[in-house]
Each structure stands twice: as C-alpha cells, then as structure tokens.
Design an enzyme around this catalytic site. Structure first.
Site, mmCIF file in Angstrom:
data_model
loop_
_atom_site.group_PDB
_atom_site.id
_atom_site.type_symbol
_atom_site.label_atom_id
_atom_site.label_comp_id
_atom_site.label_asym_id
_atom_site.label_seq_id
_atom_site.Cartn_x
_atom_site.Cartn_y
_atom_site.Cartn_z
ATOM 1 N N ASP A 143 -3.917 4.822 6.301
ATOM 2 C CA ASP A 143 -4.214 6.453 6.556
ATOM 3 C C ASP A 143 -5.821 5.909 7.735
ATOM 4 O O ASP A 143 -5.096 5.965 9.190
ATOM 5 C CB ASP A 143 -5.162 6.856 5.770
ATOM 6 C CG ASP A 143 -5.790 8.592 6.103
ATOM 7 O OD1 ASP A 143 -5.427 8.908 7.344
ATOM 8 O OD2 ASP A 143 -5.899 8.737 5.008
ATOM 9 N N PHE B 281 -1.435 16.165 3.644
ATOM 10 C CA PHE B 281 -2.413 16.343 2.201
ATOM 11 C C PHE B 281 -1.249 15.981 1.374
ATOM 12 O O PHE B 281 -0.388 17.338 0.932
ATOM 13 C CB PHE B 281 -3.380 16.549 2.032
ATOM 14 C CG PHE B 281 -4.005 16.613 0.753
ATOM 15 C CD1 PHE B 281 -3.963 15.753 -0.452
ATOM 16 C CD2 PHE B 281 -5.369 17.140 0.379
ATOM 17 C CE1 PHE B 281 -4.104 14.965 -1.282
ATOM 18 C CE2 PHE B 281 -5.689 16.327 -0.493
ATOM 19 C CZ PHE B 281 -5.981 15.457 -1.785
ATOM 20 N N GLU C 268 0.851 -1.104 -0.006
ATOM 21 C CA GLU C 268 0.322 -0.280 -0.142
ATOM 22 C C GLU C 268 1.156 1.154 -0.062
ATOM 23 O O GLU C 268 2.254 1.087 0.639
ATOM 24 C CB GLU C 268 -0.366 -0.484 1.085
ATOM 25 C CG GLU C 268 -1.844 -0.256 0.809
ATOM 26 C CD GLU C 268 -3.234 0.334 0.031
ATOM 27 O OE1 GLU C 268 -2.877 0.991 -0.376
ATOM 28 O OE2 GLU C 268 -4.223 0.607 0.469
ATOM 29 N N ASP C 269 0.214 2.104 -0.553
ATOM 30 C CA ASP C 269 1.341 2.980 -0.748
ATOM 31 C C ASP C 269 0.799 3.966 0.564
ATOM 32 O O ASP C 269 2.182 4.843 0.969
ATOM 33 C CB ASP C 269 0.915 4.401 -2.087
ATOM 34 C CG ASP C 269 -0.587 4.575 -2.113
ATOM 35 O OD1 ASP C 269 -1.441 3.521 -1.311
ATOM 36 O OD2 ASP C 269 -1.288 5.483 -2.531
ATOM 37 N N ARG D 130 -0.231 11.878 -9.399
ATOM 38 C CA ARG D 130 0.361 10.008 -9.271
ATOM 39 C C ARG D 130 2.193 9.911 -9.726
ATOM 40 O O ARG D 130 2.795 9.709 -9.055
ATOM 41 C CB ARG D 130 -0.355 9.308 -9.632
ATOM 42 C CG ARG D 130 -1.797 8.748 -8.920
ATOM 43 C CD ARG D 130 -2.240 8.012 -9.479
ATOM 44 N NE ARG D 130 -3.711 7.954 -9.184
ATOM 45 C CZ ARG D 130 -3.943 7.500 -8.255
ATOM 46 N NH1 ARG D 130 -3.560 7.263 -7.525
ATOM 47 N NH2 ARG D 130 -5.599 7.317 -8.277
#
Ligand code: PRP
Length: 181
Positions: free
Chosen positions: A106, A155, A102-103, A168
């Site tokens: 959260d 963010f 996963e990037d 991206r």
C-alpha cells in the site's frame, strides 16, 4: 454486472482469478530460484492465506518463517519510522534466498522497514511477493518483485485482508461496503 457473495459483498477478484494468478506467480518464482532453496517469510496476519497457496505453487525446497509488525503510521501516513517489529524471524536468514510474502503493498512503509532490517542479516537474495499492489498510495519508493494484481485505491477485504479483524476468511477478495450501505 458485478458478482456478489452470499453475504451481498461485491467481488473484486474471485477465488478462481486468485488461484490462477497465484499459480502463475509460483511458476515464475520457481523459474527464478533455479533449483535453489527458499525461505518464505509471511507478514502476519493478512498474508497467511496467500502464503499457504503460493507455497503450494512453488516447486522448490521451501521453509516458512513469519514476522509481525505494528504500524503506528496507520491513519496518520506520515513517518516511515513508525513501524515496530513485534515478532521477529525464528531462524537466521544469512546466506538464504528470502521471499517476503505480503497480501498488499500500500504505502510501502511496512515493506521498506522489513527490507531494511532483513538486509542487515545478509540474505543471499531478498525478493518480495505481494498479491495486491496499490501504486497510487505509495509513500515510500518500493516495488514488489512479484505482483498478483495492481488495483486502484479500494478498501478490500477477504483472502486474509480484514476490517476490524473480520472477513479474513472470505475466499474471494471483496469490496468493503460503505458504512450504512
Ligand atoms: C497490511 C498488509 C501490509 C501493510 C501494507 O497489514 O498486510 O503488512 O498493511 O501497508 P503499507 O504498505 O501501507 O505499509 P495490516 O497492518 O493491515 O495488518 P494485518 O496483516 O494483520 O491485517
């Protein structure tokens, strides 16, 4: 002074910092696998660059698979049931060493859902690699086995992460400028 890109975006984590950390993560994963095979499962779309780099840093016999999820909880941040698998695994993972890639971790809603459904397939081992972790945002009790960087609630865009599908392909992880900035 903060580094900025040619587009004027503030860099949080440079491509060099990312490359160094991803190499370290790959070395640790290689050690932990002890010569066994690995199935690397990327969570589309954000994890694609991380998976590509991490895969070249692990020295094991590895295959790739990909899943995609849709999170209905995004924005509302209420229900862990509000995740739907929109692309399933292509190959069975029963008896395999599986690494979910996963990037970003959260709220934990996505990975809690994926872990639950993957465990139903009885993998030999199931581990999670997350390049970024935002522990302050967690709504579900879940940790990654391998974390690249723990960051505050910022963010971030780039290296797979988007704003409205853009950015991206930035090689560095940058801060999304406030609107109008
Ligand atoms: C991001 C990220 C994780 C998820 C993490 O995906 O890639 O899959 O959010 O958030 P959570 O811990 O709060 O569940 P996103 O929905 O932005 O899709 P993308 O990968 O296509 O950008």
């Amino acid at each position: 002074m903060a580094t900025t890109t040619e587009q004027g975006l503030e860099v949080l984590l440079s491509r060099d910092q990312i490359a160094t950390r991803v190499r370290e993560m790959g070395e640790q994963i290689t050690k932990d696998l002890k010569g066994e095979k690995l199935v690397m499962v990327g969570v589309l779309k954000g994890a694609a660059p991380f998976l590509a780099d991490l895969a070249r840093s692990v020295q094991v016999d590895a295959t790739f698979d990909f899943v995609a999820v849709k999170s209905y909880a995004k924005g509302s941040r209420t229900s862990s049931g509000a995740v739907k698998l929109i692309k399933d695994l292509d190959e069975p993972i029963e008896g395999q060493n599986v690494l979910i890639v996963e990037d970003i971790l959260d709220t934990g809603i996505t990975l809690t859902y994926l872990r639950k459904i993957f465990l139903q397939h009885h993998p030999k081992t199931l581990r999670i690699a997350a390049l970024l972790d935002k522990p302050s945002r967690r709504l579900e009790q879940i940790d990654a086995d391998y974390v690249g960087f723990s960051i505050p609630n910022l963010f971030v865009i780039g290296y797979g992460m988007d704003f409205a599908e853009r950015y991206r392909n930035l090689p560095d992880i940058c801060l999304m400028p406030a609107e109008g900035a």
